[in-house]
Design an enzyme around this catalytic site. Structure first.
Site, mmCIF file in Angstrom:
data_model
loop_
_atom_site.group_PDB
_atom_site.id
_atom_site.type_symbol
_atom_site.label_atom_id
_atom_site.label_comp_id
_atom_site.label_asym_id
_atom_site.label_seq_id
_atom_site.Cartn_x
_atom_site.Cartn_y
_atom_site.Cartn_z
ATOM 1 N N GLU A 427 5.351 2.859 -3.805
ATOM 2 C CA GLU A 427 4.996 1.790 -4.725
ATOM 3 C C GLU A 427 4.563 2.305 -5.926
ATOM 4 O O GLU A 427 3.677 3.132 -6.202
ATOM 5 C CB GLU A 427 3.596 1.234 -4.100
ATOM 6 C CG GLU A 427 3.176 -0.064 -4.685
ATOM 7 C CD GLU A 427 1.990 -0.570 -4.205
ATOM 8 O OE1 GLU A 427 1.494 -0.401 -3.003
ATOM 9 O OE2 GLU A 427 1.439 -1.636 -4.724
ATOM 10 N N ASP A 500 -0.172 1.813 -1.934
ATOM 11 C CA ASP A 500 -1.498 1.654 -2.035
ATOM 12 C C ASP A 500 -2.262 0.914 -0.670
ATOM 13 O O ASP A 500 -1.663 0.348 0.082
ATOM 14 C CB ASP A 500 -2.144 0.872 -3.161
ATOM 15 C CG ASP A 500 -1.686 1.300 -4.403
ATOM 16 O OD1 ASP A 500 -1.178 2.634 -4.680
ATOM 17 O OD2 ASP A 500 -1.422 0.609 -5.543
ATOM 18 N N ASP A 502 -4.345 -1.319 -0.467
ATOM 19 C CA ASP A 502 -4.827 -2.482 -0.739
ATOM 20 C C ASP A 502 -4.031 -3.728 -0.319
ATOM 21 O O ASP A 502 -2.858 -3.499 0.466
ATOM 22 C CB ASP A 502 -5.188 -2.859 -2.277
ATOM 23 C CG ASP A 502 -3.764 -2.403 -2.909
ATOM 24 O OD1 ASP A 502 -2.643 -2.427 -2.392
ATOM 25 O OD2 ASP A 502 -4.008 -2.273 -4.099
ATOM 26 N N ASP A 504 -1.960 -5.740 -2.094
ATOM 27 C CA ASP A 504 -0.378 -5.769 -2.437
ATOM 28 C C ASP A 504 0.191 -4.659 -1.597
ATOM 29 O O ASP A 504 1.545 -4.640 -1.258
ATOM 30 C CB ASP A 504 -0.624 -5.286 -3.781
ATOM 31 C CG ASP A 504 -0.837 -6.703 -4.822
ATOM 32 O OD1 ASP A 504 -0.607 -7.502 -4.190
ATOM 33 O OD2 ASP A 504 -1.205 -6.453 -5.731
#
Ligand code: 28G
Length: 637
Positions: A427, A500, A502, A504
């Site tokens: 990402e 990541d 998180d 997203d």
């Protein structure tokens, strides 16, 4: 006369049995992670389901308590409360004596599901607390256990009631299931599936900690299941539903065609999902392919003897539920997780029932039949065109174009042992840059992804070709797409998604997993798709830096740390320097990879509906109800 065992000798034997379960829990419940802990729930719920299938009761309630314990209740007849010849009560016997036939027994073929009382004692053995309350014969009776099945208080009457049913509460042993908790969503997903398979049963799930609740009740069983699968799709046929019994094998099937390009087939044996398919699925596929080909030939839609449709053409856009009931003596399961039906009789039985009913349906619904056949023929043409294009690429033509597309972003691995090579999908360009600079150049390739990839939920092979990012991915792997995908041609033995930690990041994981599920499914079936789990924290002490994977591990580590230290939380891959990223997340010696299985992928795909669907309402609901629940959460054990 044979010497009777004394009561004490008997009790010692029983405790030894329970101790054996505690010593090797994996043998009985598969694993001691989150999945294994949920297995305890399925064992108990299966007992309620058996009672209901026998015709007693229509209601199951599951409560997730704040202290980590869980309650399952049903309104069946209640476990018998009489005394057993050993001097113990029947419930004490049921919940302390190991029954033969554990699902993970190593003797090869054992029944999965549908065995009365099996599992209760295993759950007790792995619980620090268990209580069984029985409503029966006008009384409320209760027995309590502690510490893996030791009787704390024998069965006694605690009240009067006209109701009947069984209530089981247990707290999984924290020593065995470290850092695990029950997931409302996981339990709901499974219970909804059960409610579809047992029409007219109500199953309620309540999470007391987060104040969430769900209630499932379907009058039309697997017909409702197919409607639910196709909720956000456009149907091009009505739901076809048929059932029949042959050679003691009971077959019920519901199916519907949609305008999408994907097939979705779920199969069940005795109400237990067969995640890896088996003979019943094979029979279904053969039967439906034959029905369409015969119909097309006898109606002049297909001409010539070699012009027949492939199974994958006929299944484009098909959603189906296959539910078979097989008597115990015919049951055979295969594979590591026993998720594949081996019973060979099921193949011919399901094939002939499917063939007869589909032939009849097609004759009775000519317009629908022609619509589906047109779609299947288009699928065949697209498949042939794609194969020709790939062949020409392999022979050299078009290669430059492909090379040009790839050279832009892909950092290749130099090694030629493809099975050893790994493709990281990273990402963001910045993490991609770090990964490129510090990778093992011989075996590790990096493909950075910019932001969210295309939602493949409704995409066709054409849409993929039109999407630069996914086209790069397809070419990098180099093994085709959709029905033509051949995992043996993959340029990589492992494909690793690295995002990541998180929201997203987990969103991107869900999108990518759905892409692979829909267009490169064998890659998942072969265990070649992974998610990297970057650490969440770094702790700096006078002795140096160490990395911590989860919140739970951080809390544990803090307890043992002396003196001063600094905790750093990594919000994204980009916050680590390139060396850290390699050492913690990419270096095979240190990293932890989570291997995606078909169940994960099916869940990801379903979640994408709610997350990305056109309807705003379910999305909002999803975010409200599942903020703490992403796929990622499952990956961090
Ligand atoms: C609430 C959580 C889990 C259950 C029953 C009902 C009976 C039963 C359960 O019998 C002994 C051995 C095999 C049949 C059976 C009641 C017959 C007459 C039962 C549950 C007898 C156990 N009356 N409900 N076990 N079996 N619910 N829910 O466990 O032959 S277990």
């Amino acid at each position: 006369m044979a010497k009777q065992k004394t009561y004490d000798e008997h009790s010692i034997k029983i405790l030894e049995g329970l101790e054996a379960v505690r010593k090797r829990p994996g043998m009985y419940i598969g694993s001691t992670d989150k999945r294994g802990m949920h297995h305890l729930v399925w064992e108990i719920v299966d007992n309620s389901i058996d009672e209901i299938i026998n015709g007693y009761g229509n209601y199951i309630k599951i409560l997730l308590h704040k202290d980590g314990s869980i309650t399952v209740a049903d309104n069946g007849r209640g476990v018998p409360i009489g005394m057993h010849e050993s001097g113990k009560s029947t419930p004490e016997v049921i919940y302390t004596i190991l029954h033969a036939g554990g699902k993970f027994e190593t003797d090869g073929y054992k029944v999965s599901g549908g065995l009365h009382g099996v599992g209760g004692s295993v759950v007790n053995a792995l619980s620090s607390r268990m209580e069984v309350t029985i409503y029966r014969e006008g009384k409320i009776s209760q027995i309590k256990f502690r510490d893996g099945g030791h009787v704390e208080s024998p069965l006694k009457t605690i009240g009067e009631s006209k109701k009947t049913g069984t209530i089981v509460t247990f707290l999984p042993d924290k020593e065995i299931f470290k850092n695990c908790n029950f997931s409302f969503t996981t339990i709901c997903e499974r219970m909804q599936e059960s409610a579809f398979l047992l029409s007219n049963v109500t199953i309620e799930v309540i999470d007391e900690e987060d104040n969430l609740s769900a209630k499932y009740h379907y009058e039309n069983g697997i017909v409702s299941f197919v409607e639910y699968m196709n909720e956000n799709k456009t149907a091009i046929s009505k739901v076809v539903h048929f059932q029949n019994t042959k050679n003691k094998i009971e077959v019920e099937i519901a199916l519907q065609y949609t305008d999408s390009y994907n097939e979705q087939i779920l199969s069940f044996v005795n109400n237990v999902k067969t995640g890896d398919g088996g003979t019943h699925e094979v029979g279904f596929k053969t039967g439906i392919t034959k029905a369409f080909n015969d119909y097309a030939k006898s109606n002049g839609i297909l001409k010539g003897k070699d012009a027949s449709l492939d199974g994958s053409d006929v299944r484009e856009g098909l959603s189906a539920i296959i539910s078979v009931k097989i008597p115990e003596e015919l049951l055979q399961f295969e594979g590591q997780t026993k998720g594949k039906l081996g019973t060979s009789e099921a193949r011919s039985v399901v094939e002939s029932i499917t063939y007869e009913n589909m032939k009849f349906f097609l004759e009775e619904n000519k317009e629908t039949a022609v619509g589906i056949l047109e779609k299947a023929q288009k699928s065949k043409l697209a498949r042939e065109a794609a194969r020709k294009a790939r062949e020409s690429v392999r022979k050299g033509g078009g290669k430059n174009n492909k090379e040009r597309i790839l050279s832009e972003k892909l950092a290749k691995a130099t090694g030629k042992d493809y099975a050893k090579n790994e493709l990281f999908l990273v990402e963001g360009d910045s993490a991609g840059g770090s990964a490129k600079s510090h990778r093992n150049r011989e075996t590790q390739a990096i493909l950075p992804l910019r932001g969210k990839v295309l939602n493949c939920e409704k995409a066709s092979a054409k849409d993929i070709e039109a999407n630069a990012e996914l086209r790069q991915l397809e070419y990098a792997i180099g093994a085709g797409l959709g029905p033509d995908f051949d995992y043996r041609e993959s340029n990589y033995g492992k494909v690793i998604i690295m995002t990541d930690a998180d929201v997203d990041g987990s969103h991107i994981q869900i999108l990518l997993i759905t892409f692979f599920y829909r267009f490169m499914r064998p890659l998942i079936e072969q265990g070649m798709l992974y998610v990297a789990t970057p650490p969440l924290y770094a702790i700096e002490t006078s002795k140096g830096k160490e990395y911590i994977a989860t919140d739970e591990e951080l809390e544990e580590r803090k307890k043992t740390l002396k003196g001063s230290y600094k905790v750093q939380r990594f919000k994204g891959l980009g916050e680590m320097n390139a060396d850290e990223l390699y050492e913690t997340t990419m270096n095979p010696a240190n990293r932890r990879l989570y291997r995606i299985n078909l169940t994960d992928a099916a869940i990801a795909e379903k979640r994408i509906h709610v997350l990305m669907g056109d309807e705003v309402a379910p999305r909002k609901e999803w975010i409200n109800e599942n903020v703490d629940f992403t796929l990622e959460d499952d990956f961090r054990k």
